[in-house]
Write a protein that holds these residues in place. Structure first.
Motif, short mmCIF file in Angstrom:
data_model
loop_
_atom_site.label_atom_id
_atom_site.label_comp_id
_atom_site.label_asym_id
_atom_site.label_seq_id
_atom_site.Cartn_x
_atom_site.Cartn_y
_atom_site.Cartn_z
N LEU A 1 -11.76 6.78 -5.04
CA LEU A 1 -11.28 6.24 -6.31
C LEU A 1 -9.82 5.81 -6.19
N ARG A 2 -9.01 6.62 -5.51
CA ARG A 2 -7.60 6.26 -5.28
C ARG A 2 -7.50 4.94 -4.52
N ALA A 3 -8.27 4.81 -3.46
CA ALA A 3 -8.25 3.57 -2.66
C ALA A 3 -8.73 2.39 -3.48
N PHE A 4 -9.76 2.60 -4.30
CA PHE A 4 -10.29 1.52 -5.14
C PHE A 4 -9.23 1.04 -6.14
N VAL B 1 0.84 -1.20 0.00
CA VAL B 1 0.00 0.00 0.00
C VAL B 1 0.88 1.25 0.00
N THR B 2 1.92 1.23 0.81
CA THR B 2 2.82 2.39 0.87
C THR B 2 3.46 2.66 -0.49
N LEU B 3 4.00 1.62 -1.10
CA LEU B 3 4.61 1.78 -2.43
C LEU B 3 3.57 2.17 -3.47
N GLY B 4 2.37 1.60 -3.34
CA GLY B 4 1.30 1.92 -4.28
C GLY B 4 0.89 3.38 -4.21
#
Length: 102
Positions: free
Chosen positions: A69-72, A51-54
């Motif tokens: 939308l970012r989380a999705f 998640v951090t890298l993403g």
């Protein structure tokens, strides 16, 4: 008169023997599944770095996106990578460590 093969105490050759639950000498006993707490920790260890890298990877082009939308979008990538690649490798490592500890 009863058939000689149907006498009490005598095995019936037509009925397969029940499976043996004994372990051969020198064979290590199978490990019990890891606790739910250990599985949760392994999952977190897999998910947090992804998640951090993403977040850093999508930041340049997703800055003005709605946070949902970012989380999705991030979850579409992170969850399969974690479930199919990272968590199985970590669980394999946990199994090696547990077997080494005896």
């Amino acid at each position: 008169m009863s058939h000689p093969m149907s006498q009490p105490g005598r095995p019936n050759p037509a009925t397969p023997a029940p499976p043996s639950n004994t372990i051969a000498a020198g064979t290590p006993a199978p490990l019990t599944p890891p606790s739910i707490h250990l599985r949760a920790l392994v999952t977190w260890v897999a998910i947090f770095p992804l998640v951090t890298l993403g977040f850093f990877a999508i930041a340049p082009f997703a800055e003005d996106w709605n946070p949902v939308l970012r989380a999705f979008v991030l979850s579409i990538v992170v969850v399969p990578v974690a479930v199919y690649l990272v968590v199985p490798q970590l669980m394999r490592g946990v199994g090696v460590l547990r077997r080494a500890r005896g």
